[in-house]
Design a protein around this motif. Structure first.
Motif, mmCIF file in Angstrom:
data_model
loop_
_atom_site.group_PDB
_atom_site.id
_atom_site.type_symbol
_atom_site.label_atom_id
_atom_site.label_comp_id
_atom_site.label_asym_id
_atom_site.label_seq_id
_atom_site.Cartn_x
_atom_site.Cartn_y
_atom_site.Cartn_z
ATOM 1 N N HIS A 56 -1.063 -15.555 -23.460
ATOM 2 C CA HIS A 56 -1.264 -14.311 -22.715
ATOM 3 C C HIS A 56 0.060 -13.855 -22.103
ATOM 4 O O HIS A 56 0.217 -13.762 -20.887
ATOM 5 N N LYS A 57 1.002 -13.591 -22.983
ATOM 6 C CA LYS A 57 2.337 -13.156 -22.607
ATOM 7 C C LYS A 57 2.649 -11.858 -23.331
ATOM 8 O O LYS A 57 2.010 -11.537 -24.348
ATOM 9 N N PRO A 58 3.632 -11.079 -22.820
ATOM 10 C CA PRO A 58 3.913 -9.756 -23.408
ATOM 11 C C PRO A 58 4.073 -9.751 -24.918
ATOM 12 O O PRO A 58 3.490 -8.902 -25.610
ATOM 13 N N VAL A 124 14.976 -7.534 -24.270
ATOM 14 C CA VAL A 124 15.019 -8.115 -22.924
ATOM 15 C C VAL A 124 15.098 -9.639 -22.997
ATOM 16 O O VAL A 124 15.865 -10.275 -22.259
ATOM 17 N N ALA A 125 14.304 -10.243 -23.905
ATOM 18 C CA ALA A 125 14.267 -11.700 -24.015
ATOM 19 C C ALA A 125 15.621 -12.277 -24.418
ATOM 20 O O ALA A 125 16.004 -13.364 -23.964
ATOM 21 N N ILE A 126 16.365 -11.553 -25.260
ATOM 22 C CA ILE A 126 17.649 -12.059 -25.744
ATOM 23 C C ILE A 126 18.803 -11.631 -24.849
ATOM 24 O O ILE A 126 19.705 -12.425 -24.559
ATOM 25 N N SER A 127 18.771 -10.391 -24.372
ATOM 26 C CA SER A 127 19.896 -9.860 -23.597
ATOM 27 C C SER A 127 19.841 -10.258 -22.122
ATOM 28 O O SER A 127 20.879 -10.385 -21.473
ATOM 29 N N ASN A 128 18.629 -10.429 -21.589
ATOM 30 C CA ASN A 128 18.499 -10.736 -20.159
ATOM 31 C C ASN A 128 17.373 -11.743 -19.940
ATOM 32 O O ASN A 128 16.371 -11.444 -19.285
ATOM 33 N N LEU A 134 10.369 -11.002 -14.919
ATOM 34 C CA LEU A 134 10.288 -9.962 -13.894
ATOM 35 C C LEU A 134 10.153 -8.573 -14.509
ATOM 36 O O LEU A 134 9.485 -7.690 -13.943
ATOM 37 N N ILE A 135 10.792 -8.387 -15.652
ATOM 38 C CA ILE A 135 10.763 -7.065 -16.301
ATOM 39 C C ILE A 135 9.494 -6.891 -17.131
ATOM 40 O O ILE A 135 8.794 -5.883 -17.021
ATOM 41 N N MET A 136 9.174 -7.877 -17.955
ATOM 42 C CA MET A 136 8.033 -7.772 -18.875
ATOM 43 C C MET A 136 6.795 -8.441 -18.263
ATOM 44 O O MET A 136 6.407 -9.544 -18.635
ATOM 45 N N THR A 137 6.214 -7.793 -17.303
ATOM 46 C CA THR A 137 4.988 -8.298 -16.681
ATOM 47 C C THR A 137 3.765 -7.796 -17.453
ATOM 48 O O THR A 137 3.843 -6.805 -18.192
ATOM 49 N N ASN A 138 2.633 -8.477 -17.266
ATOM 50 C CA ASN A 138 1.407 -8.073 -17.962
ATOM 51 C C ASN A 138 0.943 -6.691 -17.520
ATOM 52 O O ASN A 138 0.389 -5.923 -18.317
ATOM 53 N N SER A 139 1.157 -6.354 -16.248
ATOM 54 C CA SER A 139 0.772 -5.018 -15.767
ATOM 55 C C SER A 139 1.615 -3.940 -16.437
ATOM 56 O O SER A 139 1.119 -2.860 -16.777
ATOM 57 N N ARG A 140 2.880 -4.248 -16.671
ATOM 58 C CA ARG A 140 3.749 -3.287 -17.361
ATOM 59 C C ARG A 140 3.328 -3.130 -18.820
ATOM 60 O O ARG A 140 3.385 -2.037 -19.386
#
Length: 316
Positions: A56-58, A124-128, A134-140
């Motif tokens: 249950h991840k982005p 995002v996963a590779i660059s930061n 924090l950036i890729m949340t489930n709500s987002r």
């Protein structure tokens, strides 16, 4: 067929394989098997993601969205295609055709946004990586899903309305076994410049921008990966993008092919139109689950685990 004063035809006629009507049942069996593979594959992906809390991840939620979109695409095109090839039932009403066209284009638009979101997720996963959670949340992710549906409906909704405003010729035979905007629009006798301009605008504003965003994401990803000192780490980072790149190619190549055929293939053989139409609706939903099952370790492990546990359950 429409009368001279009619703004829309009473019926459209779908097209199978002209001259191969006796082989239509065999073609129907092949289509049914392809749809069965697509349904089973995408349902398996959804079942595994739903059952495994660790997934249950982005990244996997976007994959679930992709699977749902592919299943909806199958449900949209399956009835008319099987009705045509099993029972040689070619007639479809204008309203039914416009409805199918709306869902086909809307779902294609949704799938394009999902591929952009998946590219951003990899970026995002590779660059930061330290700020990924924090950036890729489930709500987002949920907000992206809602925006995906809203944008697809917003850009597709005018097309059936514009088609209703056209006057149609007595020729009412479509080029495919399903309904798309370009095909329906070509049967009109009245001025269709508004439809052409809006269609071009919608394609550029959706698929054009999406493809540029995906390309930009991968340019930054490659630049980031090239700065990694370890060759093994570079390969590992790029390997996480392979399945997504395959999904992008599986989606965009048939889309571009069908667009080119409709735009420049007026004098091409009808068989070219028919085959490109089949590739456009049949190919994308089928290989995506296979690609992701092979390339994503977590998905592959869950599938193998379930397959290994099935004989044990039967033995009991």
């Amino acid at each position: 067929m429409a009368t001279n004063g009619s703004s829309k035809p009473l019926m459209f006629l779908l097209t199978g394989f002209p001259g191969l009507e006796n082989s239509h049942p065999w073609i129907a069996i092949s289509i049914s098997l392809m749809y069965l593979v697509a349904i089973c594959g995408n349902c398996t992906i959804l079942a595994i993601i739903q059952a495994e809390v660790s997934l249950h991840k982005p990244m996997y939620l976007f994959l679930a969205m992709l699977a749902v979109t592919d299943l909806c695409q199958v449900a949209t095109t399956l009835p008319t295609m099987l009705r045509l090839f099993w029972f040689n039932s070619r007639a479809v009403s204008f309203d039914a055709c416009a409805t199918q066209m709306f869902f086909i284009h809307s779902l294609s638009g949704m799938e394009s946004v999902i591929l952009v979101a998946m590219a951003f997720d990899r970026f995002v996963a590779i660059s930061n990586p330290l700020r990924y959670s924090l950036i890729m949340t489930n709500s987002r992710v949920a907000k992206i899903g809602l925006a995906m549906v809203f944008r697809a409906v917003l850009f597709t909704l005018p097309t059936p309305i514009l088609l209703r405003l056209l006057r149609y010729c007595r020729v009412n035979t479509l080029s495919h076994s399903f309904c798309v905007h370009q095909d329906m629009m070509k049967l009109a006798c009245s001025d269709r410049r508004v439809n052409i301009i809006y269609g071009l605008f919608a394609v550029l504003a959706t698929f054009g921008i999406d493809s540029l965003l995906i390309l930009l994401s991968y340019v930054i990803i490659v630049k980031t990966v090239s700065n990694i000192a370890s060759g093994e780490e570079r390969l590992r980072a790029l390997d996480t993008c392979v399945s997504h790149l395959c999904a992008v190619l599986i989606f965009y190549i048939p889309l571009i092919g069908l667009t080119i055929v409709h735009r420049f293939g007026e004098h091409a053989s009808p068989l070219v139109h028919i085959l490109m139409g089949f590739i456009y609706v049949l190919i994308p939903p089928m290989p995506n689950p296979i690609v992701y099952s092979i390339k994503i370790t977590q998905i592959r492990q869950r599938i193998l685990k379930r397959l290994q546990s099935s004989p044990a359950l039967c033995a009991r």
